[in-house]
Design a protein around this motif. Structure first.
Motif, PDB file in Angstrom:
ATOM      1  N   SER A  71       0.846  -1.194   0.000  1.00 44.65           N
ATOM      2  CA  SER A  71       0.000   0.000   0.000  1.00 44.65           C
ATOM      3  C   SER A  71       0.873   1.233   0.000  1.00 44.65           C
ATOM      4  N   PRO A  72       0.444   2.337  -0.692  1.00 43.92           N
ATOM      5  CA  PRO A  72       1.275   3.540  -0.745  1.00 43.92           C
ATOM      6  C   PRO A  72       1.420   4.178   0.618  1.00 43.92           C
ATOM      7  N   ALA A  73       2.532   4.807   0.819  1.00 41.81           N
ATOM      8  CA  ALA A  73       2.781   5.488   2.079  1.00 41.81           C
ATOM      9  C   ALA A  73       1.791   6.622   2.243  1.00 41.81           C
ATOM     10  N   PRO A  74       1.294   6.837   3.468  1.00 41.97           N
ATOM     11  CA  PRO A  74       0.308   7.897   3.654  1.00 41.97           C
ATOM     12  C   PRO A  74       0.812   9.260   3.235  1.00 41.97           C
ATOM     13  N   ALA A  75       2.098   9.531   3.404  1.00 43.88           N
ATOM     14  CA  ALA A  75       2.614  10.848   3.054  1.00 43.88           C
ATOM     15  C   ALA A  75       2.580  11.091   1.562  1.00 43.88           C
ATOM     16  N   SER A  76       2.614   9.993   0.755  1.00 43.94           N
ATOM     17  CA  SER A  76       2.630  10.167  -0.687  1.00 43.94           C
ATOM     18  C   SER A  76       1.256  10.426  -1.266  1.00 43.94           C
ATOM     19  N   LEU A  77       0.192  10.096  -0.528  1.00 38.41           N
ATOM     20  CA  LEU A  77      -1.155  10.266  -1.064  1.00 38.41           C
ATOM     21  C   LEU A  77      -1.521  11.721  -1.301  1.00 38.41           C
ATOM     22  N   PRO A  78      -1.298  12.634  -0.361  1.00 38.37           N
ATOM     23  CA  PRO A  78      -1.635  14.033  -0.653  1.00 38.37           C
ATOM     24  C   PRO A  78      -0.867  14.589  -1.839  1.00 38.37           C
ATOM     25  N   ALA A  79       0.409  14.212  -1.968  1.00 41.08           N
ATOM     26  CA  ALA A  79       1.197  14.721  -3.090  1.00 41.08           C
ATOM     27  C   ALA A  79       0.621  14.237  -4.415  1.00 41.08           C
ATOM     28  N   ARG A  80       0.246  12.945  -4.466  1.00 39.59           N
ATOM     29  CA  ARG A  80      -0.320  12.415  -5.703  1.00 39.59           C
ATOM     30  C   ARG A  80      -1.656  13.067  -6.022  1.00 39.59           C
ATOM     31  N   SER A  81      -2.464  13.290  -5.004  1.00 43.52           N
ATOM     32  CA  SER A  81      -3.756  13.917  -5.249  1.00 43.52           C
ATOM     33  C   SER A  81      -3.590  15.343  -5.730  1.00 43.52           C
ATOM     34  N   ARG A  82      -2.581  16.052  -5.205  1.00 42.55           N
ATOM     35  CA  ARG A  82      -2.352  17.413  -5.666  1.00 42.55           C
ATOM     36  C   ARG A  82      -1.900  17.427  -7.110  1.00 42.55           C
ATOM     37  N   VAL A  83      -1.036  16.469  -7.477  1.00 48.10           N
ATOM     38  CA  VAL A  83      -0.577  16.391  -8.861  1.00 48.10           C
ATOM     39  C   VAL A  83      -1.740  16.090  -9.796  1.00 48.10           C
ATOM     40  N   ALA A  84      -2.622  15.140  -9.386  1.00 50.64           N
ATOM     41  CA  ALA A  84      -3.755  14.780 -10.232  1.00 50.64           C
ATOM     42  C   ALA A  84      -4.785  15.888 -10.301  1.00 50.64           C
ATOM     43  N   ALA A  85      -4.846  16.731  -9.271  1.00 54.82           N
ATOM     44  CA  ALA A  85      -5.870  17.765  -9.237  1.00 54.82           C
ATOM     45  C   ALA A  85      -5.515  18.964 -10.091  1.00 54.82           C
ATOM     46  N   HIS A  86      -4.267  19.102 -10.472  1.00 56.09           N
ATOM     47  CA  HIS A  86      -3.869  20.285 -11.228  1.00 56.09           C
ATOM     48  C   HIS A  86      -3.096  19.896 -12.488  1.00 56.09           C
ATOM     49  N   PRO A  87      -3.672  19.076 -13.376  1.00 52.90           N
ATOM     50  CA  PRO A  87      -2.931  18.727 -14.600  1.00 52.90           C
ATOM     51  C   PRO A  87      -2.736  19.913 -15.518  1.00 52.90           C
ATOM     52  N   ALA A  88      -3.752  20.792 -15.594  1.00 54.28           N
ATOM     53  CA  ALA A  88      -3.617  21.960 -16.464  1.00 54.28           C
ATOM     54  C   ALA A  88      -2.504  22.884 -15.967  1.00 54.28           C
ATOM     55  N   LEU A  89      -2.429  23.059 -14.628  1.00 53.58           N
ATOM     56  CA  LEU A  89      -1.383  23.908 -14.066  1.00 53.58           C
ATOM     57  C   LEU A  89       0.002  23.349 -14.375  1.00 53.58           C
ATOM     58  N   LEU A  90       0.144  22.035 -14.286  1.00 54.72           N
ATOM     59  CA  LEU A  90       1.437  21.415 -14.584  1.00 54.72           C
ATOM     60  C   LEU A  90       1.795  21.581 -16.053  1.00 54.72           C
ATOM     61  N   ARG A  91       0.807  21.451 -16.940  1.00 51.94           N
ATOM     62  CA  ARG A  91       1.096  21.629 -18.361  1.00 51.94           C
ATOM     63  C   ARG A  91       1.573  23.049 -18.653  1.00 51.94           C
ATOM     64  N   TRP A  92       0.893  24.033 -18.057  1.00 50.57           N
ATOM     65  CA  TRP A  92       1.314  25.413 -18.264  1.00 50.57           C
ATOM     66  C   TRP A  92       2.682  25.680 -17.641  1.00 50.57           C
ATOM     67  N   LEU A  93       2.973  25.019 -16.532  1.00 49.03           N
ATOM     68  CA  LEU A  93       4.281  25.187 -15.899  1.00 49.03           C
ATOM     69  C   LEU A  93       5.389  24.669 -16.806  1.00 49.03           C
ATOM     70  N   VAL A  94       5.160  23.522 -17.436  1.00 51.64           N
ATOM     71  CA  VAL A  94       6.147  22.976 -18.370  1.00 51.64           C
ATOM     72  C   VAL A  94       6.349  23.933 -19.546  1.00 51.64           C
ATOM     73  N   LEU A  95       5.237  24.491 -20.057  1.00 53.42           N
ATOM     74  CA  LEU A  95       5.346  25.440 -21.166  1.00 53.42           C
ATOM     75  C   LEU A  95       6.140  26.676 -20.759  1.00 53.42           C
ATOM     76  N   VAL A  96       5.851  27.217 -19.576  1.00 58.67           N
ATOM     77  CA  VAL A  96       6.566  28.408 -19.106  1.00 58.67           C
ATOM     78  C   VAL A  96       8.050  28.106 -18.943  1.00 58.67           C
ATOM     79  N   LEU A  97       8.375  26.937 -18.398  1.00 61.14           N
ATOM     80  CA  LEU A  97       9.783  26.571 -18.245  1.00 61.14           C
ATOM     81  C   LEU A  97      10.473  26.438 -19.596  1.00 61.14           C
ATOM     82  N   ALA A  98       9.782  25.827 -20.568  1.00 61.38           N
ATOM     83  CA  ALA A  98      10.374  25.672 -21.901  1.00 61.38           C
ATOM     84  C   ALA A  98      10.625  27.031 -22.550  1.00 61.38           C
TER      85      ALA A  98
END
Length: 282
Positions: free
Chosen positions: A12-39
């Protein structure tokens, strides 16, 4: 203490990793724009450090795009006269060719896909036609239509129809036979079976073909405007800029094409999600 520690399920995943994964899944659009800004940031830094006229920084390209096409009045949606001469004719040709390809591809794909024998007979022809490079067909279209808008639209439609046709035929063939049996028991006529069973089942494959066709239509639109007899359009502007060695306008046209491709694909994805659901749209 050790027994309580051993009661946690293994794997089972470590409890500390669950919030991080949920945050990543909750903001896919933000991550895509972040990659674009970095590029873009990396591009900006590299271009300024190198100082080459062949690779201008993105901020200069963005300013040039604005000066060329988007410094018009608000009542004209900020489109300049150059945008009316360059962007709108290109979108008109692309839209006409893509619409013809979509309608013809869906109609012919349904007709071919509903008959196993027709599909077996037509498949070699379809595979042959889709493999012919579009530039190789230019002499044929020039003879039939001569240079001009009809030839450009015909070349876009002919080359973009195959992804829609082949994917539609495959989607129709994958219709659940059990549903077709139920439709026969309910005595649905041909039009009702087509509208309520065949087309909904084939929609995911149809939209897959439409997305490919849309990208191909944009490419073919630019290519058709590079040919003689063209007096406007993004491709014509690109050719003229290359002739004048106006590299900043060349980069501006490339960025504009990339932005148009992204916006058109995003719009088509929105229609797909609206029709077949967010979970099935890819």
């Amino acid at each position: 203490m050790s027994g309580e520690a051993d009661t946690a399920p293994q794997g089972s995943p470590a409890p500390a990793s669950l919030p991080a994964r949920s945050r990543v899944a909750a903001h896919p659009a933000l991550l895509r724009w972040l990659v674009l800004v970095l590029a873009v940031g990396v591009w900006e830094s590299a271009a300024r450090a190198h100082g080459s006229i062949y690779f201008p920084p993105p901020d200069r390209i963005a300013r040039h795009v604005h000066e060329l096409w988007f410094d018009g009045p608000a009542r004209h949606l900020f489109l300049s006269s150059a945008a009316v001469d360059d962007i709108l004719p290109s979108l008109g040709r692309m839209g006409a060719g893509f619409t013809l390809a979509a309608v013809a591809g869906i109609v012919l794909g349904v007709a071919v896909g509903r008959s196993r024998r027709a599909y077996a007979l037509a498949d070699p022809v379809l595979q042959f036609a889709r493999a012919v490079p579009p530039p190789a067909l230019v002499p044929v279209f020039v003879v039939v239509f001569a240079f001009g808008t009809p030839m450009q639209i015909a070349s876009i439609a002919f080359s973009a129809v195959w992804p829609v046709l082949i994917n539609t035929a495959a989607g129709v063939r994958n219709t659940d036979p059990l549903r077709l049996d139920v439709a026969a028991v309910l005595r649905l006529n041909t039009a009702e079976r087509l509208w309520f069973l065949v087309l909904p089942a084939a929609l995911p494959r149809i939209f897959a073909g439409l997305r490919l066709s849309l990208s191909l239509s944009l490419i073919l639109m630019v290519f058709s405007e590079l040919l003689p007899g063209t007096a406007n359009g993004i491709g014509f502007t690109l050719t003229e800029a290359q002739t004048r060695s106006d590299l900043l306008t060349v980069w501006a046209a490339l960025v504009l094409l990339g932005a148009l491709g992204y916006l058109l694909n995003t719009g088509l994805l929105a229609v797909e999600k609206r029709l077949i659901g967010r979970g099935r749209a890819t």
